[in-house]
Design a protein around this motif. Sequence first.
Motif, PDB file in Angstrom:
ATOM      1  N   ARG A   1      -6.811  60.195 -43.643  1.00  0.00           N
ATOM      2  CA  ARG A   1      -6.832  58.810 -43.215  1.00  0.00           C
ATOM      3  C   ARG A   1      -6.012  57.909 -44.134  1.00  0.00           C
ATOM      4  O   ARG A   1      -5.321  56.987 -43.680  1.00  0.00           O
TER       5      ARG A   1
ATOM      6  N   GLU B   1      -1.070  53.442 -30.857  1.00  0.00           N
ATOM      7  CA  GLU B   1      -2.157  54.305 -30.409  1.00  0.00           C
ATOM      8  C   GLU B   1      -2.584  55.279 -31.499  1.00  0.00           C
ATOM      9  O   GLU B   1      -3.779  55.517 -31.709  1.00  0.00           O
TER      10      GLU B   1
ATOM     11  N   GLN C   1      -2.369  54.893 -34.710  1.00  0.00           N
ATOM     12  CA  GLN C   1      -3.071  54.155 -35.760  1.00  0.00           C
ATOM     13  C   GLN C   1      -4.289  53.384 -35.240  1.00  0.00           C
ATOM     14  O   GLN C   1      -4.956  52.692 -36.015  1.00  0.00           O
ATOM     15  N   LYS C   2      -4.548  53.528 -33.907  1.00  0.00           N
ATOM     16  CA  LYS C   2      -5.709  52.870 -33.294  1.00  0.00           C
ATOM     17  C   LYS C   2      -5.711  51.360 -33.546  1.00  0.00           C
ATOM     18  O   LYS C   2      -6.707  50.765 -33.964  1.00  0.00           O
TER      19      LYS C   2
ATOM     20  N   THR D   1      -5.753  47.818 -25.159  1.00  0.00           N
ATOM     21  CA  THR D   1      -4.581  47.886 -24.289  1.00  0.00           C
ATOM     22  C   THR D   1      -3.863  46.545 -24.186  1.00  0.00           C
ATOM     23  O   THR D   1      -2.630  46.469 -24.302  1.00  0.00           O
TER      24      THR D   1
ATOM     25  N   ARG E   1      -2.059  45.664 -27.427  1.00  0.00           N
ATOM     26  CA  ARG E   1      -0.859  46.477 -27.634  1.00  0.00           C
ATOM     27  C   ARG E   1       0.282  45.979 -26.750  1.00  0.00           C
ATOM     28  O   ARG E   1       1.437  45.946 -27.166  1.00  0.00           O
TER      29      ARG E   1
END
Length: 705
Positions: free
Chosen positions: A455, A490, A492-493, A497, A500
């Motif tokens: 991580r 996506e 790296q979360k 939606t 982004r």
Amino acid sequence: MSESTGRHTPAAGGVQPLLELRDLDTDIALRRGTVHALDGVSLQVMPGETLGVVGESGSGKTMTALSIMGLLPPGGQVAGGQILFEGRDLRALPPDEVRRIRGVRMGMVFQDPLTSLNPTMRIGVQVGEPLRVHERVGRAEARERTIEILRRVGMPRPERIVDNYPHELSGGMRQRVAIAMALVCSPRLLIADEPTTALDVTTQRQILELIDDLREEFGMAVVLVTHDLGVIAGRADRVAVMYAGRVVETAATAELFRSPRHRYTQALMQALPESAVRESGEHARLYSIPGLPPDLSRPLTGCRFAPRCRHVTDECRSTEVTLSAGAHQHACLHPVPAESAAPVSPPAPVRVEPVPQPAGAAAGPGEPAAEPVLSVRNLVKNYAAHGRGLLRRTAGQVSAVAGVSFDVGPGETFGLVGESGCGKSTVGRLAVGLEQPTAGQILLDGTDIAGLAGRERRRMHRQVQLMFQDSYAAMNPRMRVDAILAEPLEIQKVGGTAERRARIATLLDQVGLSRRVLERYPHEFSGGQLQRIGLARSLALQPRLIVGDEPVSALDVSIQAQVLNLMRDLQRELGLAYVFISHDLSVVDYMADRIGVMYLGKLVEVGPARDVVRAARHPYTQALIDAVPTVTPNPAAARDGVTIRGELPSALNPPTGCRFRTRCPLAQDVCATEPPLAGDAHQVACHFPLRPESTAASARAGAAA
């Protein structure tokens, strides 16, 4: 004598052109229609002359060369006009006779020798093939003549090279093989299509000098096709500037560079980084030609450059313009005045303001300096070298990076330059965590990224991103642009939606692209558009540092100007730090605040950009500077200065002491001991550094002594 080069040029009176194109039309049939790649192209090449053909990608310069050689792509055909070679129209001759003329009397050197050479055939077989096909010589004689031509093009150890495969040679050596193949039948005309585009400046200089020398030795004419105006300025007798399938200006080289008449020619010169630096003495905004060349599959009226021209009028949009008469011909209704001074200087240069520093980052009197974003300390990277055979035992270590140290501050651009194989791209990959160092530290905001995993390592990638040289190869061709830009978010979360999508929209605004590009695939974009998409992707996670690995080396000068301006704009807006990797010192001089010069894995000089470029201390740095082609038409200077010869030594067994000593004109016995990188703001690793006031001439004097 030629006005531009000082070399002999045949007199026009009474001498027939070796090659003459008359109203040449070439069409390429595609599913969506027919592309009229060439429209009424007329050119002449005199015996023993070098004609430079210059223009952006899509201008028709390569298509002209392929039309002459009969090597058009599928669907291509010469639709009209004449191709006169030695007074005979090649279009009117039987195919067998044309093949023999093009195989023996003409030779062609292609842009990428690796793709033009057969990877499954040995060098000797490929170079000797024209002899066996056209002259019917035996295998032994072909091998002997192959070795001789390889020796004449400066190939080291030709007796061994003939048994090698293309992948076993460096880029410069492969280009020498391609030249040898073109010359093996002693042609009267050599067509060189971007022969040095993928090469670093020192190898480029060697190849261009080789072509010059062979031209004089063989008495042949040369058509030099390139988008590099500096190459044309230093090597050609005459220049033809092409745009959208037509010749828009042609003149003697010195005359064209002293006083360009067509507005397109002027714009190309103004887009050069050296023009901006020369005009302002500091960073100025490059002139960027707006828009793109026209679609040649559609009907066109008027001047084809009109949609991109600053001086366009309604008359330009409706009137077909032909080349004017005289020695200096141009097709422009509103040409640059003949008495215009300093034509290569950009109009009203815009000063680039200093990059705004984060709060507390600037160091005032008595204040500590800002903490660097990136600190590289004694970085080492070795690769295991394996022998041949099934067991592939380790045969030693390749010393790719050997003790490199430098810092990059907030909002700063650190330029890293050197020849191919010097280790600069390896440093870039190590800096972004794509590879693990053998030794040393890579500190990103004080944290050693080499020890991170899981991580923490993913979190680190939010702060540093890589901008690749070939954006197309770095993208998944099966993914649309929206997926390409969303992918790092996506992984790296980052956000949902909707968030982004908003971030992607912001990215497109920042790099100057329309929302329509989101539904398209990488193959549907030009090189400059792809590089903008690559830059947008590298910005997706809002990093503090971007490592650009040759980000503009494959672009035309006009597109290069757009990308460089964009990178500097974003740096000022976002406070980005850059590590800018390139072999082009003129680009690095324009972009960088400080420059580090690498040779065979080591930094040999580090300092402020202006000091390094204008008062180089290390002979290798001076050699790089002297090798850079410029738009100043001074061919004598192109052969002066510090010249290095030969290939880069093997990193498997680098020279002891100063690694440059085997190619240095100033080397002495003491250079076998390693010099330290010493100095204050301007550091140099050399036992005999050039004095601040040194010039190329003083370096030559030292070599003679």
